[in-house]
Design a protein around this motif. Structure first.
Motif, PDB file in Angstrom:
ATOM      1  N   ALA A  42      76.520  23.763  43.364  1.00 27.10           N
ATOM      2  CA  ALA A  42      77.780  24.775  43.170  1.00 27.10           C
ATOM      3  C   ALA A  42      78.895  24.120  43.582  1.00 27.10           C
ATOM      4  N   ASN A  43      78.737  23.397  42.900  1.00 27.02           N
ATOM      5  CA  ASN A  43      80.179  22.962  42.825  1.00 27.02           C
ATOM      6  C   ASN A  43      81.596  23.198  42.811  1.00 27.02           C
ATOM      7  N   GLY A  44      82.848  22.916  43.192  1.00 25.58           N
ATOM      8  CA  GLY A  44      84.406  23.459  43.522  1.00 25.58           C
ATOM      9  C   GLY A  44      84.502  24.139  41.969  1.00 25.58           C
ATOM     10  N   GLY A  45      83.818  23.813  40.913  1.00 23.51           N
ATOM     11  CA  GLY A  45      83.847  23.956  39.261  1.00 23.51           C
ATOM     12  C   GLY A  45      84.925  23.927  38.788  1.00 23.51           C
ATOM     13  N   GLN A  46      86.272  22.551  39.484  1.00 23.19           N
ATOM     14  CA  GLN A  46      86.788  22.535  38.982  1.00 23.19           C
ATOM     15  C   GLN A  46      87.222  21.171  37.611  1.00 23.19           C
ATOM     16  N   LEU A  47      87.849  21.409  36.108  1.00 24.76           N
ATOM     17  CA  LEU A  47      87.734  19.983  35.399  1.00 24.76           C
ATOM     18  C   LEU A  47      89.288  20.135  35.643  1.00 24.76           C
ATOM     19  N   SER A  48      89.177  18.794  37.121  1.00 26.35           N
ATOM     20  CA  SER A  48      90.648  18.381  36.979  1.00 26.35           C
ATOM     21  C   SER A  48      90.936  16.793  36.221  1.00 26.35           C
ATOM     22  N   PHE A  49      91.046  17.064  35.383  1.00 29.61           N
ATOM     23  CA  PHE A  49      91.369  16.124  34.811  1.00 29.61           C
ATOM     24  C   PHE A  49      92.734  14.582  35.029  1.00 29.61           C
ATOM     25  N   SER A  50      93.066  16.065  35.546  1.00 27.91           N
ATOM     26  CA  SER A  50      94.558  15.134  35.795  1.00 27.91           C
ATOM     27  C   SER A  50      94.501  14.694  37.190  1.00 27.91           C
ATOM     28  N   HIS A  51      93.160  14.703  37.793  1.00 23.57           N
ATOM     29  CA  HIS A  51      92.975  13.828  39.435  1.00 23.57           C
ATOM     30  C   HIS A  51      92.779  12.649  39.432  1.00 23.57           C
ATOM     31  N   ALA A  52      93.738  11.966  40.241  1.00 24.58           N
ATOM     32  CA  ALA A  52      94.005  10.465  39.900  1.00 24.58           C
ATOM     33  C   ALA A  52      93.758   9.808  41.408  1.00 24.58           C
ATOM     34  N   GLU A  53      94.722  10.412  41.834  1.00 28.34           N
ATOM     35  CA  GLU A  53      94.334   9.782  42.815  1.00 28.34           C
ATOM     36  C   GLU A  53      93.286   9.265  43.892  1.00 28.34           C
ATOM     37  N   ASP A 199      81.677  26.994  35.792  1.00 22.49           N
ATOM     38  CA  ASP A 199      80.807  26.867  36.290  1.00 22.49           C
ATOM     39  C   ASP A 199      79.688  25.608  35.614  1.00 22.49           C
ATOM     40  N   ALA A 200      79.710  24.021  36.096  1.00 20.26           N
ATOM     41  CA  ALA A 200      79.074  23.273  35.854  1.00 20.26           C
ATOM     42  C   ALA A 200      77.443  23.367  36.041  1.00 20.26           C
ATOM     43  N   CYS A 201      76.888  24.157  36.414  1.00 18.65           N
ATOM     44  CA  CYS A 201      75.252  24.573  36.645  1.00 18.65           C
ATOM     45  C   CYS A 201      75.260  25.148  35.608  1.00 18.65           C
ATOM     46  N   VAL A 202      75.713  26.237  35.029  1.00 18.52           N
ATOM     47  CA  VAL A 202      75.326  27.047  34.116  1.00 18.52           C
ATOM     48  C   VAL A 202      76.147  25.958  32.711  1.00 18.52           C
ATOM     49  N   TYR A 203      77.182  25.154  32.890  1.00 16.32           N
ATOM     50  CA  TYR A 203      77.459  23.950  31.714  1.00 16.32           C
ATOM     51  C   TYR A 203      76.026  23.601  31.646  1.00 16.32           C
ATOM     52  N   THR A 204      75.869  22.535  32.091  1.00 17.09           N
ATOM     53  CA  THR A 204      74.610  21.706  32.162  1.00 17.09           C
ATOM     54  C   THR A 204      73.229  22.350  31.659  1.00 17.09           C
ATOM     55  N   GLN A 205      72.718  23.603  32.599  1.00 10.75           N
ATOM     56  CA  GLN A 205      71.965  24.149  32.134  1.00 10.75           C
ATOM     57  C   GLN A 205      71.996  24.294  30.121  1.00 10.75           C
ATOM     58  N   GLU A 206      72.587  24.837  29.905  1.00 11.53           N
ATOM     59  CA  GLU A 206      72.599  25.660  28.649  1.00 11.53           C
ATOM     60  C   GLU A 206      72.540  24.774  27.584  1.00 11.53           C
ATOM     61  N   LEU A 207      73.152  23.195  28.319  1.00 12.72           N
ATOM     62  CA  LEU A 207      73.420  21.447  27.632  1.00 12.72           C
ATOM     63  C   LEU A 207      71.473  21.805  27.746  1.00 12.72           C
ATOM     64  N   ALA A 208      71.254  21.342  28.456  1.00 12.25           N
ATOM     65  CA  ALA A 208      70.243  20.977  28.505  1.00 12.25           C
ATOM     66  C   ALA A 208      68.736  21.443  27.573  1.00 12.25           C
TER      67      ALA A 208
END
Length: 415
Positions: A42-53, A199-208
């Motif tokens: 249940a993480n924050g859900g962000q795919l923050s590709f630009s977040h680098a600091e 949704d990281a959880c849904v993504y992970t479970q569907e990929l599994a």
């Protein structure tokens, strides 16, 4: 090649999918009853590709001194006789120089931009659905000083192919109308159009599920790893609660627990659990549709279908996964101040996790001193963001191919 992956979070499952799709025989060991039950749940859900600091940067030092012992602060340190936390903390402080922060930013950004490319390929090829929104992420600021710092960071990242839009208050509201009624002072924002959420959880479970259905991947759920066995410079097997498992290569993706399994092998890595929290509300008409990052309170917002996920803060309390109401309350308070029109009451769910954070910021990817043991761990708050790119890198390393991007600053060699 037969490959065993240790851990079925988003990082481990992403690697399993790419390796299986390349024709490898893959098995995954996971102590939970299904994938994505811990840090990826249940993480924050962000795919923050630009977040680098990285967290370790000069601007955080004066804030840490102010925050660490305040119960409602974005960062809390629980005093404890924990030598690993002390050693990690000293290394973290050593990385809080301008030059180290810049170098680590470059390495994190390189992986982030690469991960966006690989995520696009996985999404297209697999067809997996996970409440993906691709409108970008808006970082909002209540402090002029923090805003100016982020503008400088954005200018720095622009040199490496990551442009951003600097937005005044009016533009912030144009981008996300839900901010119009905010009770929080907003001096400006930085909009990253390349970023996404999902949704990281849904993504992970569907990929599994696809791994099993399309590539006959074996997932050993409800299976505790008791020991990693080695002999003559190679891993020979993994002892588990359900017996011994063997493969040609092994990938460490146990997140915050990685150091505990690596230490008996003589591998020391500066990974320590940074505890984060999240709450989930039912979204309504006044909820933001765009993913937001609130710099003042160090929390993020992501719309996941009919839900609104809010996550963040950092608590250093060892391996304690307890959901503490003293840490949930500041998040709920911040939500009500930023989005008063939403009239949120009690969250539908409350959750905490241990984020595997390296002392310098980037994850650890690649070879170890054991010929057939590879690292794919230590992604901190960016596991969801970096999972796809990390998977492609580790797959190339296993196959002896030249990686598409450099592993400089990402491998264990930097320590």
């Amino acid at each position: 090649m037969k490959i065993i992956i240790l851990g079925a979070g988003v990082v481990g499952v992403s690697a399993a999918y790419l390796l299986a799709s390349r024709g490898h025989e893959v098995e995954v060991i996971e102590r939970a009853s299904e994938s994505a039950q811990e840090t990826s749940f249940a993480n924050g859900g962000q795919l923050s590709f630009s977040h680098a600091e990285p967290w370790a940067n000069p601007s955080v030092l004066p804030k840490i001194a102010k925050w660490v012992f305040k119960e409602d602060a974005p960062i809390v340190l629980r005093p404890r006789a924990d030598m690993e936390m002390i050693k990690w903390g000293l290394k973290f402080l050593a990385n809080c120089t301008a030059s180290n922060a810049r170098n680590n930013s470059v390495n994190i950004l390189r992986l982030g931009l690469y991960s966006k490319k690989i995520m696009e390929q996985i999404r297209t090829y697999s067809g997996v659905k996970f409440d993906n929104r691709r409108e970008g992420i808006l970082h909002i600021f209540s402090s002029q000083k923090d805003f100016e710092h982020e503008i400088e960071q954005a200018k720095f990242q622009d040199k490496f192919g990551c442009p951003a839009e600097i937005a005044d208050y009016k533009r912030c509201v144009e981008l996300e109308p839900a901010l119009e009624h905010s009770g929080q002072n907003i001096v400006g924002g930085v909009f990253q159009a390349i970023d996404e959420s999902g949704d990281a959880c849904v993504y992970t479970q569907e990929l599994a599920k696809l791994c099993v259905k399309d590539y006959n991947t074996i997932f050993h759920y409800n299976t505790e790893i008791t020991k990693i066995n080695a002999s003559k410079g190679k891993i020979t097997s993994v002892s588990t609660s359900k017996g011994e498992l063997k493969a040609d290569a092994y990938i460490m993706s146990l997140g915050s627990y990685s150091p505990l399994y690596l230490k008996p092998l003589g591998i020391k890595v500066p990974i320590y659990p940074m505890k984060g929290y999240s709450v989930t509300f039912a979204a309504n008409h006044y909820s933001p549709s765009m993913s937001l990052t609130d710099s003042e309170n160090k929390i993020v917002y992501s719309r996941l279908g009919d839900k609104l996920r809010i996550a963040g803060t950092a608590e250093f309390a060892g391996y304690n996964q307890e959901v503490r109401q003293q840490r949930i309350a500041p998040i709920v308070k911040a939500v009500k101040k930023l989005l008063p029109k939403c009239e949120f009451d009690k969250p539908e769910s409350e959750w905490a996790c241990l984020r595997p954070s390296t002392s310098d910021g980037p994850p650890i990817i690649g070879k170890t001193k054991y010929d057939n043991l590879l690292m794919n761990t230590g992604h901190g708050t960016l596991g969801w963001t970096q999972a796809a790119g990390s998977a492609a890198l580790i797959a190339d390393v296993i196959e002896g191919k030249k990686t598409e991007i450099s592993l400089e600053g990402l491998s264990i060699d930097r320590y």
